[in-house]
Write an enzyme that holds these catalytic residues in place. Sequence first.
Site, PDB file in Angstrom:
ATOM      1  N   HIS A 162       1.702   6.569   2.731  1.00 44.21           N
ATOM      2  CA  HIS A 162       1.604   7.379   3.940  1.00 44.21           C
ATOM      3  C   HIS A 162       0.247   7.264   4.612  1.00 44.21           C
ATOM      4  O   HIS A 162      -0.796   7.165   3.960  1.00 44.21           O
ATOM      5  CB  HIS A 162       1.887   8.848   3.602  1.00 44.21           C
ATOM      6  CG  HIS A 162       0.960   9.410   2.553  1.00 44.21           C
ATOM      7  ND1 HIS A 162      -0.227  10.020   2.863  1.00 44.21           N
ATOM      8  CD2 HIS A 162       1.062   9.441   1.210  1.00 44.21           C
ATOM      9  CE1 HIS A 162      -0.827  10.415   1.746  1.00 44.21           C
ATOM     10  NE2 HIS A 162      -0.063  10.071   0.725  1.00 44.21           N
ATOM     11  N   ASP A 163       0.275   7.240   5.930  1.00 42.06           N
ATOM     12  CA  ASP A 163      -0.912   7.304   6.781  1.00 42.06           C
ATOM     13  C   ASP A 163      -1.809   6.071   6.707  1.00 42.06           C
ATOM     14  O   ASP A 163      -2.941   6.107   7.185  1.00 42.06           O
ATOM     15  CB  ASP A 163      -1.744   8.569   6.471  1.00 42.06           C
ATOM     16  CG  ASP A 163      -0.916   9.837   6.608  1.00 42.06           C
ATOM     17  OD1 ASP A 163      -0.496  10.146   7.726  1.00 42.06           O
ATOM     18  OD2 ASP A 163      -0.672  10.504   5.580  1.00 42.06           O
TER      19      ASP A 163
ATOM     20  N   GLY B 270      -2.483   6.237  -0.067  1.00 40.97           N
ATOM     21  CA  GLY B 270      -2.471   6.886   1.235  1.00 40.97           C
ATOM     22  C   GLY B 270      -3.781   6.782   1.995  1.00 40.97           C
ATOM     23  O   GLY B 270      -4.863   6.696   1.404  1.00 40.97           O
TER      24      GLY B 270
END
Length: 269
Positions: free
Chosen positions: A123-124, A141
């Site tokens: 994520h991200d 992440g």
Amino acid sequence: MTDATVHPSAIVAPTARLGAGVKVGPFCIVGPNVVLHDGVELVSHVSIDGITEIGAGTRIFPFASIGHQPQDLKYAGEESRLEIGERCVIREAVTINPGTEGGGMLTKIGNDCLIMANAHVAHDCIIGNNVIMANYVGLAGHCVVGNNVIFGGACVVHQFTRVGPHAFVGAQSMVDGDIIPYGMAVGNRAALTGLNLVGLKRRKFDREAIHRLRAAYRMIFSTEGTLRERVEDASELFKDDQLVQDVVAFIAAASDRPILMPRNGQTTE
């Protein structure tokens, strides 16, 4: 669906948007908020969900899981997004997660990237263009990866790590610090081992510019004075050199991770 081809065994949500020439192969699943731009091909057994947009000409191979819920315990169902650029190749069993509220709500991959089998983008993460991730590479992440970075097989990268443009990471490395632009890092834990000279030459960087970059590298990573002082000296001495200024700006920028240094203060350039 504009002349898209969907195999009878595939499941495509009625509200998914498929561009011209899209091919959805056997046993694929495409969620309701997915956008597949022109010429995207899902070879077979691909599962795509979430608010996910795949750029034109990208090919995704069997058993890839794209856009599903992030592996983050803080994720609370927010409508975060995943964007994958054009002409990417995403190989077997790759997993790519969307963003989270704690990281800007977006995971983004640039154009012309090759992500090999069993790699993971958490994520991200923000990944530039022409990035190559070999088999079993894992980005935790919030990582930021510049253009033209190459990761050797089975690398893992700590969350919030930055990897500068044109860097090279050797196979089986565990990276827990930022890698300067044009740098090369190897090891567990990884250390800076010099400049990515092979990559610079292959991409036809000017020979004199490479020589100046090597001189700046030796100055920045010498043992005299503090790192801040050495960076300032290099910035002034090579103030008209873009490659050196890229490195200087990268080191000066705030980060959650330390800058990777040569092991035992040794420079190899």
